[in-house]
Design a protein around this motif. Structure first.
Motif: not given
Length: 298
Positions: A39-52, A131-135, A257-259
């Motif tokens: 999902t977009a949330g999974m990719i966001e958690a791994q690679f991006f600082p925000s949903r936008h 991955h989100l935590s590791a970032r 909502n990974p944030e």
């Protein structure tokens, strides 16, 4: 002020693709090849600082024909898979023969329609949270490992490791439970891991992580799992396997909502069989060694 997004064009023009792709884009393509569907949330958690930012870039990659996306009637979240052109890009990087358009399209559609998709997505969400935590911790690295040959009749849902800058490593097997099996059957799987551990005692110690879908199921499972874990008739010669169990929220299981997520590595929400207090994954390497030392002394 955010820069205006430049749409992509799905023409297959090699110059446009190579001129538009960043190193992060290639990482996203490789991640989707490994995880199959996200999902977009999974990719966001791994690679991006925000949903936008995640949504904007994923839309561009979709417009370039590198990613395909669909959403089912029961969920508004898009599911992203590698489109045929994305599969071709990765094949060219490796020097492999690219798939035909028909084969690539079939592979993409299969990932979305597969009956195993909810289970696959749950596993992918687990690793995305790591991955989100590791970032957020610059001294931590997370890897998802390839499957190995198993000889005990049981295969984990996934394998991975967490490594810290000081060399400390937590290697783990993951069982992602969706509540479709009986608790007795799920607990019985622990015996398979204990047997595997006994056959390869010289290898680096591993932890079995079991993720459950609710706190209620967790409460019911813990006494059954603890009894199985303590059973000395199974693999009695091996150092005792460390088993950690937790319950995840609905948002965590879908990476929505990974944030808002608790820290997957440092939050003490794992129940260690044989112990009365909860611990974090960061604490597990020391606990693993302590449990194995205690078993060796018996």
């Amino acid at each position: 002020m955010c820069a205006k997004r430049i749409p992509g064009t799905n023409t297959g023009d090699f110059n446009e693709i190579t001129n538009r792709l960043t190193s992060r884009d290639f990482d996203i393509l490789e991640s989707l090849e490994k995880y199959k569907i996200m999902t977009a949330g999974m990719i966001e958690a791994q690679f991006f600082p925000s949903r936008h930012q995640a949504g904007a870039r994923l839309l561009t990659l979709h417009e370039l024909g590198l990613l395909e996306r669909w959403r089912s009637p029961e969920s508004k979240a898009y599911r992203y898979v590698l489109a045929w052109r994305g599969q071709c890009i990765l094949a060219l990087i490796r020097g492999d023969k690219p798939p035909t358009k028909l084969a690539g399209t079939h592979a993409a559609q299969h990932q979305f329609l597969s009956r195993n998709r909810p289970h696959t997505e749950g596993i992918n969400a687990f690793f995305s949270r790591l991955h989100l935590s590791a970032r957020n911790h610059t001294d931590v690295r997370v890897r998802r490992l390839n499957e190995e040959l198993w000889i005990t009749g049981i295969v984990p849902d996934a394998q991975g490791d967490i490594t810290w800058a000081d060399g400390t490593t937590l290697r783990f097997w993951l069982e992602h439970d969706r509540g479709t099996e009986t608790l007795a059957y799920l607990a019985h799987k622990i015996n398979g891991y204990k047997e595997r551990d006994s056959r390869r005692p010289a290898e680096k110690a591993s932890v079995l992580l079991i993720e459950l879908p609710s706190e209620r199921r967790l409460r019911n499972f813990l006494p059954i799992a603890t009894k199985t874990w303590k059973d000395e008739s199974i693999a009695w010669r091996s150092p005792r396997l460390t088993v950690a169990v937790c319950a995840s929220s609905a948002n965590e299981r879908t990476c929505t909502n990974p944030e808002t997520f608790r820290d997957a590595i440092t939050n003490p929400h794992w129940h260690i069989l044989g112990r009365t207090t909860t611990h974090s994954l960061a604490e597990l390497p020391a606990i693993v060694q302590e449990i194995r030392n205690q078993r060796t002394e018996i």
